[in-house]
Enzyme design. Structure first.
Site, PDB file in Angstrom:
ATOM      1  N   HIS A  31       0.842  -1.190   0.000  1.00 42.49           N
ATOM      2  CA  HIS A  31       0.000   0.000   0.000  1.00 42.49           C
ATOM      3  C   HIS A  31       0.883   1.247   0.000  1.00 42.49           C
ATOM      4  O   HIS A  31       2.046   1.186   0.397  1.00 42.49           O
ATOM      5  CB  HIS A  31      -0.845   0.092   1.278  1.00 42.49           C
ATOM      6  CG  HIS A  31      -1.660  -1.117   1.600  1.00 42.49           C
ATOM      7  ND1 HIS A  31      -3.016  -1.167   1.409  1.00 42.49           N
ATOM      8  CD2 HIS A  31      -1.309  -2.307   2.144  1.00 42.49           C
ATOM      9  CE1 HIS A  31      -3.480  -2.341   1.819  1.00 42.49           C
ATOM     10  NE2 HIS A  31      -2.457  -3.057   2.263  1.00 42.49           N
ATOM     11  N   TYR A  32       0.324   2.385  -0.374  1.00 37.39           N
ATOM     12  CA  TYR A  32       0.916   3.649   0.056  1.00 37.39           C
ATOM     13  C   TYR A  32      -0.029   4.273   1.076  1.00 37.39           C
ATOM     14  O   TYR A  32      -1.223   3.965   1.113  1.00 37.39           O
ATOM     15  CB  TYR A  32       1.256   4.600  -1.083  1.00 37.39           C
ATOM     16  CG  TYR A  32       0.138   5.128  -1.963  1.00 37.39           C
ATOM     17  CD1 TYR A  32      -1.084   5.575  -1.470  1.00 37.39           C
ATOM     18  CD2 TYR A  32       0.337   5.255  -3.340  1.00 37.39           C
ATOM     19  CE1 TYR A  32      -2.074   6.090  -2.289  1.00 37.39           C
ATOM     20  CE2 TYR A  32      -0.644   5.772  -4.170  1.00 37.39           C
ATOM     21  CZ  TYR A  32      -1.837   6.189  -3.642  1.00 37.39           C
ATOM     22  OH  TYR A  32      -2.820   6.704  -4.455  1.00 37.39           O
ATOM     23  N   THR A  33       0.512   5.159   1.930  1.00 32.44           N
ATOM     24  CA  THR A  33      -0.303   5.721   2.999  1.00 32.44           C
ATOM     25  C   THR A  33      -1.324   6.723   2.473  1.00 32.44           C
ATOM     26  O   THR A  33      -2.420   6.846   3.024  1.00 32.44           O
ATOM     27  CB  THR A  33       0.580   6.386   4.061  1.00 32.44           C
ATOM     28  OG1 THR A  33       1.496   7.282   3.418  1.00 32.44           O
ATOM     29  CG2 THR A  33       1.367   5.323   4.840  1.00 32.44           C
ATOM     30  N   GLU A  96       2.395  -0.747   4.638  1.00 31.55           N
ATOM     31  CA  GLU A  96       2.084   0.619   4.233  1.00 31.55           C
ATOM     32  C   GLU A  96       3.391   1.365   3.977  1.00 31.55           C
ATOM     33  O   GLU A  96       4.300   1.344   4.817  1.00 31.55           O
ATOM     34  CB  GLU A  96       1.281   1.347   5.319  1.00 31.55           C
ATOM     35  CG  GLU A  96      -0.153   0.876   5.463  1.00 31.55           C
ATOM     36  CD  GLU A  96      -1.103   1.551   4.469  1.00 31.55           C
ATOM     37  OE1 GLU A  96      -0.625   2.383   3.669  1.00 31.55           O
ATOM     38  OE2 GLU A  96      -2.305   1.249   4.511  1.00 31.55           O
ATOM     39  N   HIS A 138      -2.609  -2.913  -3.348  1.00 34.07           N
ATOM     40  CA  HIS A 138      -3.978  -2.669  -2.905  1.00 34.07           C
ATOM     41  C   HIS A 138      -4.912  -2.495  -4.101  1.00 34.07           C
ATOM     42  O   HIS A 138      -6.064  -2.928  -4.075  1.00 34.07           O
ATOM     43  CB  HIS A 138      -3.998  -1.413  -2.028  1.00 34.07           C
ATOM     44  CG  HIS A 138      -5.168  -1.332  -1.111  1.00 34.07           C
ATOM     45  ND1 HIS A 138      -5.374  -0.268  -0.269  1.00 34.07           N
ATOM     46  CD2 HIS A 138      -6.225  -2.172  -0.900  1.00 34.07           C
ATOM     47  CE1 HIS A 138      -6.484  -0.456   0.425  1.00 34.07           C
ATOM     48  NE2 HIS A 138      -7.020  -1.597   0.060  1.00 34.07           N
ATOM     49  N   ASP A 148      -3.302   2.391  -5.068  1.00 34.23           N
ATOM     50  CA  ASP A 148      -1.973   2.215  -4.485  1.00 34.23           C
ATOM     51  C   ASP A 148      -1.449   0.773  -4.603  1.00 34.23           C
ATOM     52  O   ASP A 148      -2.249  -0.153  -4.709  1.00 34.23           O
ATOM     53  CB  ASP A 148      -1.985   2.665  -3.010  1.00 34.23           C
ATOM     54  CG  ASP A 148      -3.017   1.938  -2.142  1.00 34.23           C
ATOM     55  OD1 ASP A 148      -4.181   1.847  -2.565  1.00 34.23           O
ATOM     56  OD2 ASP A 148      -2.657   1.487  -1.047  1.00 34.23           O
TER      57      ASP A 148
END
Length: 239
Positions: A31-33, A96, A138, A148
């Site tokens: 994921h990215y935040t 993340e 994700h 993401d």
């Protein structure tokens, strides 16, 4: 609170947002935040009101933060699907990666950060024997909702190390599937196909990031055909 995970984690920031697993770990989700800065993202993942979490956070300078015990189910995947599994949280480890994302100024992931992601992923994959086709983003497991870790994420680096499927290269063969057959093949790879255009975009974001138009074309068909040949149970059926 004592939580366990990778020996590579150099910071522990426990999150209360977890519960019990009901499935063995077979997947790794990137994921990215998607928040304006790293501290805000970490605070949110540790906030009981957020109802979200991840096992790990990787900062832009390469720090690895352990937030949820790997034995527990972190709440990172939401409503999602991959290769027949709908309870993705129970079957996965979630990482993340600090990045503002498409909403706040999406940018490339720094070398220090990617090096840490690479090392962490390698450690997790070795301990759980996770297959490359189950190391996904994700957007792969929730194509209608998420983008993401996005088209700038260095999937080729992970793929070169056997930590993700490689984008096929060399001479590709267009199988000339109908659009319906292409979608069924996407489902065989792992995707949910409820939202056709979103799923095609997710596939392109992952395997053809230079052109994310949501249109099924010969290049998409050829890439997917080659990828499926890397999945043991599918390639066996073709022989």
């Amino acid at each position: 609170m004592t939580i366990s995970g990778s020996s590579l984690a150099n910071i522990i920031t426990p999150s209360p947002n977890f519960d019990e697993r009901t499935l063995p770990v077979t997947m790794l989700i990137m994921h990215y935040t998607g928040m304006q800065d790293g501290p805000s993202a970490i605070d949110w993942l540790a906030n009981p009101e957020a109802k979200v979490s991840a096992h790990y956070v990787v900062t832009e300078d390469g720090q690895i933060i352990l937030m949820v015990d790997e034995a527990k189910r972190a709440w990172h995947a939401g409503r999602s699907f991959w290769r027949g599994i709908t309870n993705v949280n129970s079957a996965s480890i979630g990482i993340e990666i600090i990045n503002p994302g498409h909403e706040w100024g999406y940018r490339p992931f720094p070398e220090e950060q990617m090096r840490a992601v690479h090392q962490l992923a390698s450690d997790i994959v070795q301990r759980y024997s996770i297959q490359p086709y189950n190391i996904v983003g994700h957007s792969d497991i929730a194509p209608a909702r998420k983008m993401d870790p996005g088209e700038l994420f260095d999937w080729p680096r992970l793929a070169k190390a056997g930590l993700a499927l490689q984008v096929p290269n060399g001479r590709l063969v267009d199988p000339y599937w109908t659009d319906g057959a292409f979608l069924l093949a996407l489902e065989r790879l792992g995707y949910a196909i409820d939202d056709e255009t979103a799923t095609v975009r997710a596939f392109q974001r992952r395997f053809r990031p230079s052109n994310i138009d949501g249109i099924i074309d010969g290049e998409c068909r050829a890439l997917l055909f080659a990828l499926l040949l890397e999945i043991p149970e599918w390639s066996a059926k073709q022989s």
